[in-house]
Design an enzyme around this catalytic site. Structure first.
Site, mmCIF file in Angstrom:
data_model
loop_
_atom_site.group_PDB
_atom_site.id
_atom_site.type_symbol
_atom_site.label_atom_id
_atom_site.label_comp_id
_atom_site.label_asym_id
_atom_site.label_seq_id
_atom_site.Cartn_x
_atom_site.Cartn_y
_atom_site.Cartn_z
ATOM 1 N N LYS A 163 23.757 56.430 38.959
ATOM 2 C CA LYS A 163 22.669 57.257 38.395
ATOM 3 C C LYS A 163 22.148 56.653 37.088
ATOM 4 O O LYS A 163 20.946 56.514 36.890
ATOM 5 C CB LYS A 163 23.163 58.700 38.137
ATOM 6 C CG LYS A 163 23.734 59.385 39.364
ATOM 7 C CD LYS A 163 24.192 60.799 39.058
ATOM 8 C CE LYS A 163 25.343 60.917 38.062
ATOM 9 N NZ LYS A 163 26.602 60.297 38.507
ATOM 10 N N ARG A 217 24.533 69.848 37.763
ATOM 11 C CA ARG A 217 25.773 69.579 38.498
ATOM 12 C C ARG A 217 26.135 70.707 39.438
ATOM 13 O O ARG A 217 27.047 70.560 40.236
ATOM 14 C CB ARG A 217 26.954 69.423 37.533
ATOM 15 C CG ARG A 217 26.782 68.393 36.475
ATOM 16 C CD ARG A 217 26.979 67.018 37.063
ATOM 17 N NE ARG A 217 26.902 66.049 36.002
ATOM 18 C CZ ARG A 217 27.753 65.053 35.845
ATOM 19 N NH1 ARG A 217 28.738 64.877 36.681
ATOM 20 N NH2 ARG A 217 27.596 64.210 34.851
ATOM 21 N N ARG A 219 33.710 49.091 34.804
ATOM 22 C CA ARG A 219 32.427 49.333 34.117
ATOM 23 C C ARG A 219 32.559 49.016 32.617
ATOM 24 O O ARG A 219 33.513 49.416 31.963
ATOM 25 C CB ARG A 219 32.012 50.797 34.281
ATOM 26 C CG ARG A 219 30.832 51.149 33.376
ATOM 27 C CD ARG A 219 30.166 52.433 33.737
ATOM 28 N NE ARG A 219 31.028 53.604 33.671
ATOM 29 C CZ ARG A 219 30.623 54.825 33.991
ATOM 30 N NH1 ARG A 219 29.388 55.022 34.411
ATOM 31 N NH2 ARG A 219 31.447 55.843 33.916
ATOM 32 N N ARG A 269 34.550 53.356 28.909
ATOM 33 C CA ARG A 269 34.610 54.779 28.599
ATOM 34 C C ARG A 269 36.035 55.309 28.771
ATOM 35 O O ARG A 269 36.756 54.914 29.663
ATOM 36 C CB ARG A 269 33.663 55.551 29.536
ATOM 37 C CG ARG A 269 32.273 55.660 28.973
ATOM 38 C CD ARG A 269 31.259 56.169 29.945
ATOM 39 N NE ARG A 269 31.630 57.345 30.716
ATOM 40 C CZ ARG A 269 30.806 57.948 31.569
ATOM 41 N NH1 ARG A 269 29.578 57.484 31.746
ATOM 42 N NH2 ARG A 269 31.196 58.997 32.254
ATOM 43 N N ARG A 298 37.590 63.339 38.237
ATOM 44 C CA ARG A 298 36.127 63.472 38.258
ATOM 45 C C ARG A 298 35.611 63.429 39.698
ATOM 46 O O ARG A 298 34.714 64.178 40.062
ATOM 47 C CB ARG A 298 35.486 62.341 37.437
ATOM 48 C CG ARG A 298 35.673 62.537 35.939
ATOM 49 C CD ARG A 298 35.430 61.249 35.160
ATOM 50 N NE ARG A 298 34.093 60.740 35.268
ATOM 51 C CZ ARG A 298 33.759 59.456 35.110
ATOM 52 N NH1 ARG A 298 34.692 58.548 34.825
ATOM 53 N NH2 ARG A 298 32.514 59.081 35.214
HETATM 54 P P1 AP5 Z 1 26.642 53.955 36.597
HETATM 55 O O1 AP5 Z 1 25.185 53.678 36.735
HETATM 56 O O2 AP5 Z 1 27.227 53.976 35.229
HETATM 57 O O3 AP5 Z 1 27.021 55.268 37.438
HETATM 58 P P2 AP5 Z 1 26.791 56.808 37.114
HETATM 59 O O4 AP5 Z 1 26.488 57.465 38.403
HETATM 60 O O5 AP5 Z 1 25.803 56.964 35.994
HETATM 61 O O6 AP5 Z 1 28.253 57.165 36.674
HETATM 62 P P3 AP5 Z 1 28.800 58.073 35.482
HETATM 63 O O7 AP5 Z 1 30.268 57.835 35.426
HETATM 64 O O8 AP5 Z 1 28.033 57.845 34.205
HETATM 65 O O9 AP5 Z 1 28.468 59.467 36.030
HETATM 66 P P4 AP5 Z 1 29.135 60.764 35.602
HETATM 67 O O10 AP5 Z 1 28.243 61.724 36.271
HETATM 68 O O11 AP5 Z 1 30.575 60.848 35.884
HETATM 69 O O12 AP5 Z 1 29.106 60.684 33.998
HETATM 70 P P5 AP5 Z 1 28.213 61.346 32.890
HETATM 71 O O13 AP5 Z 1 28.107 60.372 31.804
HETATM 72 O O14 AP5 Z 1 26.992 61.951 33.468
HETATM 73 O O15 AP5 Z 1 27.410 52.871 37.507
HETATM 74 C C1 AP5 Z 1 28.832 52.850 37.550
HETATM 75 C C2 AP5 Z 1 29.312 51.378 37.681
HETATM 76 O O16 AP5 Z 1 28.871 50.876 38.946
HETATM 77 C C3 AP5 Z 1 28.724 50.452 36.603
HETATM 78 O O17 AP5 Z 1 29.689 49.518 36.239
HETATM 79 C C4 AP5 Z 1 27.531 49.778 37.329
HETATM 80 O O18 AP5 Z 1 27.271 48.484 36.822
HETATM 81 C C5 AP5 Z 1 28.036 49.736 38.765
HETATM 82 N N1 AP5 Z 1 26.954 49.859 39.754
HETATM 83 C C6 AP5 Z 1 25.880 50.700 39.707
HETATM 84 N N2 AP5 Z 1 25.129 50.548 40.818
HETATM 85 C C7 AP5 Z 1 25.757 49.621 41.583
HETATM 86 C C8 AP5 Z 1 25.476 49.045 42.871
HETATM 87 N N3 AP5 Z 1 24.393 49.406 43.577
HETATM 88 N N4 AP5 Z 1 26.338 48.127 43.357
HETATM 89 C C9 AP5 Z 1 27.441 47.745 42.649
HETATM 90 N N5 AP5 Z 1 27.765 48.247 41.429
HETATM 91 C C10 AP5 Z 1 26.923 49.173 40.909
HETATM 92 O O19 AP5 Z 1 29.147 62.580 32.452
HETATM 93 C C11 AP5 Z 1 30.340 62.346 31.729
HETATM 94 C C12 AP5 Z 1 31.032 63.689 31.489
HETATM 95 O O20 AP5 Z 1 30.169 64.554 30.730
HETATM 96 C C13 AP5 Z 1 31.350 64.489 32.762
HETATM 97 O O21 AP5 Z 1 32.605 64.116 33.287
HETATM 98 C C14 AP5 Z 1 31.351 65.934 32.234
HETATM 99 O O22 AP5 Z 1 32.553 66.210 31.568
HETATM 100 C C15 AP5 Z 1 30.249 65.908 31.194
HETATM 101 N N6 AP5 Z 1 28.948 66.296 31.735
HETATM 102 C C16 AP5 Z 1 27.831 65.510 31.835
HETATM 103 N N7 AP5 Z 1 26.819 66.207 32.367
HETATM 104 C C17 AP5 Z 1 27.288 67.456 32.595
HETATM 105 C C18 AP5 Z 1 26.712 68.618 33.163
HETATM 106 N N8 AP5 Z 1 25.440 68.649 33.586
HETATM 107 N N9 AP5 Z 1 27.494 69.731 33.260
HETATM 108 C C19 AP5 Z 1 28.770 69.737 32.824
HETATM 109 N N10 AP5 Z 1 29.379 68.649 32.305
HETATM 110 C C20 AP5 Z 1 28.640 67.520 32.189
#
Ligand code: AP5
Length: 217
Positions: free
Chosen positions: A13, A88, A127, A160, A171
């Site tokens: 994402k 979410r 990552r 991270r 997660r």
């Molecule tokens: P990346 O693009 O970083 O993936 P992502 O889907 O953004 O993963 P996140 O871990 O950031 O998502 P998340 O939803 O867990 O975390 P968030 O920060 O929102 O890609 C991942 C890896 O894969 C990278 O190394 C990339 O290079 C690689 N990659 C990407 N595409 C690829 C491809 N096509 N092929 C190969 N490799 C690829 O949330 C963090 C925390 O915040 C949550 O756990 C929660 O506690 C809290 N939080 C955030 N939002 C909310 C909400 N709305 N409600 C409640 N809690 C929330």
């Protein structure tokens, strides 16, 4: 355009939202990045959120919804945005609908990126993120030219806290888009499924194609 990127942790994402924001000039709103900023600044909100984030749990709706609502009321969000990490769950989706419709706007598309769990664990364990600009790398599939340094600005790369294997497992168990959330957008005719196992540039193409095609039948 008002776009939502849905998907389990690690589906890409953030990677795709950054690309779309750069190419199209759209605002990228990441609730994860906003929360990490609060944690880094050690605000009361950040301290509270950290206790959930560190164990791989979602931050309670009561905290996150008001944060997101304030953000999308800011002037730079008036021309549209790509939402990464929100909503979410169904309660968050309804709160978002309400915030937008009260100003005469609507979500255009919800793009759900899917990738099998074993690939997500592999991606997240390798990552690396730039401390300066937030560029996202992957050790084996998208490595930086110089280990530990960002290709774009030479910034330091870090991993991270919640990318530790045990937190990733939590997660993945708790944070996949729930069926009622997907149904919410499917019923509105706004949900598009995207195969996230393709190369980064092919996923981008699939997202852009879905936007060109518009709302699915
Ligand atoms: P990346 O693009 O970083 O993936 P992502 O889907 O953004 O993963 P996140 O871990 O950031 O998502 P998340 O939803 O867990 O975390 P968030 O920060 O929102 O890609 C991942 C890896 O894969 C990278 O190394 C990339 O290079 C690689 N990659 C990407 N595409 C690829 C491809 N096509 N092929 C190969 N490799 C690829 O949330 C963090 C925390 O915040 C949550 O756990 C929660 O506690 C809290 N939080 C955030 N939002 C909310 C909400 N709305 N409600 C409640 N809690 C929330």
């Amino acid at each position: 355009m008002y776009l939502i990127l849905l998907g389990a942790p690690g589906t890409g994402k953030g990677t795709q939202a950054k690309i779309l924001a750069e190419r199209k000039g759209w605002l990228h709103i990441s609730t994860g990045d906003m929360l990490r900023e609060q944690v880094a600044q050690k605000t009361q909100f950040g301290v509270e959120a950290k206790s959930y984030m560190d164990r791989g749990a979602l931050v309670p709706d009561v905290l996150i919804i008001s944060m997101l609502q304030s953000r999308i009321r800011e002037p730079d969000a008036a021309r549209g945005f790509v939402l990464d990490g929100f909503p979410r769950n169904l309660a968050q989706a309804k709160a978002l609908d309400h915030a937008l419709t009260s100003t005469g706007k609507n979500i255009d598309l919800a793009l759900n990126i899917t990738v099998p769990d074993e690939e997500l664990v592999r991606r997240l364990s390798g990552r690396w993120i730039c401390r300066t600009c937030g560029e996202i790398y992957q050790e084996s599939t998208r490595p930086p030219k110089v280990a530990g340094r960002c290709d774009k600005d030479g910034g330091e790369l870090y991993q991270r806290n919640d990318d530790k294997p045990e937190t990733v497992r939590q997660r993945l168990a708790d944070q996949k888009p729930p069926e009622d959330l997907l149904r919410h957008y499917r019923r509105k005719g706004k949900l598009v499924e995207i195969d996230g196992t393709q190369k980064v540039e092919d996923v981008t193409k699939a997202l852009l194609d879905a936007m060109k095609a518009g709302v699915p039948a």
